[in-house]
Design a protein around this motif. Structure first.
Motif, PDB file in Angstrom:
ATOM      1  N   UNK A   1       0.846  -1.000   0.063  1.00 28.72           N
ATOM      2  CA  UNK A   1      -0.039   0.105   0.136  1.00 28.72           C
ATOM      3  C   UNK A   1       0.823   1.202  -0.124  1.00 28.72           C
ATOM      4  N   UNK A   2       0.577   2.128  -0.738  1.00 29.33           N
ATOM      5  CA  UNK A   2       1.534   3.337  -0.971  1.00 29.33           C
ATOM      6  C   UNK A   2       0.866   4.626  -0.240  1.00 29.33           C
ATOM      7  N   UNK A   3       1.342   5.585  -0.228  1.00 23.79           N
ATOM      8  CA  UNK A   3       0.785   6.826   0.553  1.00 23.79           C
ATOM      9  C   UNK A   3      -0.582   7.308  -0.472  1.00 23.79           C
ATOM     10  N   UNK A   4      -1.604   7.829   0.010  1.00 29.37           N
ATOM     11  CA  UNK A   4      -2.628   8.021  -0.723  1.00 29.37           C
ATOM     12  C   UNK A   4      -3.753   6.904  -0.693  1.00 29.37           C
ATOM     13  N   UNK A   5      -3.252   5.423  -0.576  1.00 30.96           N
ATOM     14  CA  UNK A   5      -4.308   4.633  -0.510  1.00 30.96           C
ATOM     15  C   UNK A   5      -4.091   3.661  -1.790  1.00 30.96           C
ATOM     16  N   UNK A   6      -3.155   3.980  -2.648  1.00 32.03           N
ATOM     17  CA  UNK A   6      -3.100   3.238  -3.755  1.00 32.03           C
ATOM     18  C   UNK A   6      -2.306   1.856  -3.495  1.00 32.03           C
ATOM     19  N   UNK A   7      -2.649   0.869  -4.111  1.00 28.82           N
ATOM     20  CA  UNK A   7      -2.170  -0.485  -3.625  1.00 28.82           C
ATOM     21  C   UNK A   7      -1.900  -1.289  -4.916  1.00 28.82           C
ATOM     22  N   UNK A   8      -0.633  -2.024  -4.662  1.00 25.31           N
ATOM     23  CA  UNK A   8      -0.187  -2.944  -5.737  1.00 25.31           C
ATOM     24  C   UNK A   8      -0.535  -4.394  -5.204  1.00 25.31           C
ATOM     25  N   UNK A   9      -1.131  -5.171  -5.722  1.00 27.05           N
ATOM     26  CA  UNK A   9      -1.015  -6.474  -5.445  1.00 27.05           C
ATOM     27  C   UNK A   9      -0.226  -7.469  -6.467  1.00 27.05           C
ATOM     28  N   UNK A  10       0.340  -8.229  -5.850  1.00 26.32           N
ATOM     29  CA  UNK A  10       1.174  -9.255  -6.658  1.00 26.32           C
ATOM     30  C   UNK A  10       1.031 -10.673  -6.015  1.00 26.32           C
ATOM     31  N   UNK A  11       1.326 -11.596  -7.274  1.00 25.97           N
ATOM     32  CA  UNK A  11       1.124 -12.930  -6.894  1.00 25.97           C
ATOM     33  C   UNK A  11       2.259 -13.833  -7.753  1.00 25.97           C
ATOM     34  N   UNK A  12       2.828 -14.957  -7.265  1.00 26.83           N
ATOM     35  CA  UNK A  12       3.330 -15.921  -7.858  1.00 26.83           C
ATOM     36  C   UNK A  12       2.754 -16.928  -7.911  1.00 26.83           C
ATOM     37  N   UNK A  13       2.629 -17.747  -9.218  1.00 31.03           N
ATOM     38  CA  UNK A  13       1.938 -19.013  -8.948  1.00 31.03           C
ATOM     39  C   UNK A  13       2.559 -20.071  -9.966  1.00 31.03           C
ATOM     40  N   UNK A  14       2.529 -21.271  -9.601  1.00 29.04           N
ATOM     41  CA  UNK A  14       3.045 -22.385 -10.124  1.00 29.04           C
ATOM     42  C   UNK A  14       1.992 -23.017 -11.195  1.00 29.04           C
ATOM     43  N   UNK A  15       2.054 -23.079 -12.236  1.00 35.64           N
ATOM     44  CA  UNK A  15       1.124 -23.179 -13.348  1.00 35.64           C
ATOM     45  C   UNK A  15       1.553 -24.601 -14.166  1.00 35.64           C
ATOM     46  N   UNK A  16       0.609 -25.529 -14.352  1.00 36.76           N
ATOM     47  CA  UNK A  16       0.643 -26.577 -15.003  1.00 36.76           C
ATOM     48  C   UNK A  16       0.655 -26.126 -16.576  1.00 36.76           C
TER      49      UNK A  16
ATOM     50  N   UNK B   1      -2.929  -5.350 -10.189  1.00 38.85           N
ATOM     51  CA  UNK B   1      -2.571  -6.761  -9.878  1.00 38.85           C
ATOM     52  C   UNK B   1      -1.440  -7.293 -10.872  1.00 38.85           C
ATOM     53  N   UNK B   2      -0.110  -7.713 -10.558  1.00 34.35           N
ATOM     54  CA  UNK B   2       0.702  -8.477 -11.175  1.00 34.35           C
ATOM     55  C   UNK B   2       0.820  -9.941 -10.901  1.00 34.35           C
ATOM     56  N   UNK B   3       0.691 -10.762 -11.850  1.00 37.36           N
ATOM     57  CA  UNK B   3       0.758 -12.075 -11.651  1.00 37.36           C
ATOM     58  C   UNK B   3       1.823 -12.815 -12.322  1.00 37.36           C
ATOM     59  N   UNK B   4       2.684 -13.221 -11.847  1.00 37.16           N
ATOM     60  CA  UNK B   4       3.640 -13.959 -12.335  1.00 37.16           C
ATOM     61  C   UNK B   4       3.527 -15.521 -12.225  1.00 37.16           C
ATOM     62  N   UNK B   5       3.528 -16.122 -13.606  1.00 37.48           N
ATOM     63  CA  UNK B   5       3.373 -17.573 -13.641  1.00 37.48           C
ATOM     64  C   UNK B   5       4.558 -18.362 -13.889  1.00 37.48           C
ATOM     65  N   UNK B   6       4.644 -19.276 -13.133  1.00 37.29           N
ATOM     66  CA  UNK B   6       6.191 -20.288 -13.532  1.00 37.29           C
ATOM     67  C   UNK B   6       5.764 -21.559 -13.779  1.00 37.29           C
ATOM     68  N   UNK B   7       6.268 -22.259 -14.761  1.00 39.42           N
ATOM     69  CA  UNK B   7       5.996 -23.756 -15.178  1.00 39.42           C
ATOM     70  C   UNK B   7       6.150 -24.488 -13.668  1.00 39.42           C
ATOM     71  N   UNK B   8       5.243 -25.262 -13.142  1.00 37.29           N
ATOM     72  CA  UNK B   8       5.137 -26.010 -12.082  1.00 37.29           C
ATOM     73  C   UNK B   8       6.304 -26.906 -11.812  1.00 37.29           C
ATOM     74  N   UNK B   9       6.944 -27.733 -12.802  1.00 35.83           N
ATOM     75  CA  UNK B   9       7.981 -28.494 -12.710  1.00 35.83           C
ATOM     76  C   UNK B   9       9.078 -27.627 -12.172  1.00 35.83           C
ATOM     77  N   UNK B  10       9.314 -26.482 -13.010  1.00 35.31           N
ATOM     78  CA  UNK B  10      10.564 -25.595 -12.582  1.00 35.31           C
ATOM     79  C   UNK B  10      10.403 -24.994 -11.201  1.00 35.31           C
ATOM     80  N   UNK B  11       9.283 -24.778 -10.697  1.00 40.21           N
ATOM     81  CA  UNK B  11       9.028 -24.233  -9.432  1.00 40.21           C
ATOM     82  C   UNK B  11       9.465 -25.355  -8.492  1.00 40.21           C
TER      83      UNK B  11
END
Length: 106
Positions: free
Chosen positions: A12-27, A40-50
């Motif tokens: 959460x940044x001053x003024x109430x702005x918010x950045x959500x982020x996620x990292x997921x293992x993806x088949x 919202x930033x979503x980074x997907x990585x190959x499940x086997x690599x994770x």
């Protein structure tokens, strides 16, 4: 918040702005991929690599995602290691053990 195959966090940044982020293992993904929408930033990585990355001494997963116009988005995900020297107020329970934690320093 964490659920199986995905880790979520937010800043959460001053003024109430918010950045959500996620990292997921993806088949479905065969290489690292990133998507950004509605703050919202979503980074997907190959499940086997994770699985390999999380259970080994491998420090990072990297890749490049093609963009329009021939450009590429560089993607780099690295482990967050515990500090070698404890810091007041630092919550390290979800961090990886530091690879040098058992090595004597000069």
């Amino acid at each position: 918040m964490q659920r199986e195959g995905q880790v979520n966090a937010a800043v959460t940044f001053p003024g109430g702005s918010r950045l959500e982020y996620a990292l997921e293992a993806s088949q479905a993904d065969r290489s690292p991929a990133a998507r950004f929408a509605a703050g919202r930033l979503l980074v997907s990585l190959p499940e086997a690599d994770v699985q390999q990355w999380a259970s080994s001494e491998q420090v990072s997963i990297e890749g490049a995602q093609p963009l329009s116009g021939g450009e590429q988005l560089a993607i780099l995900v690295e482990k967050d290691f515990q500090c070698l020297t404890p810091r007041e107020g630092e919550d390290e329970k979800d961090m990886f053990p530091h690879p040098l934690q058992d090595v004597e320093s000069c």
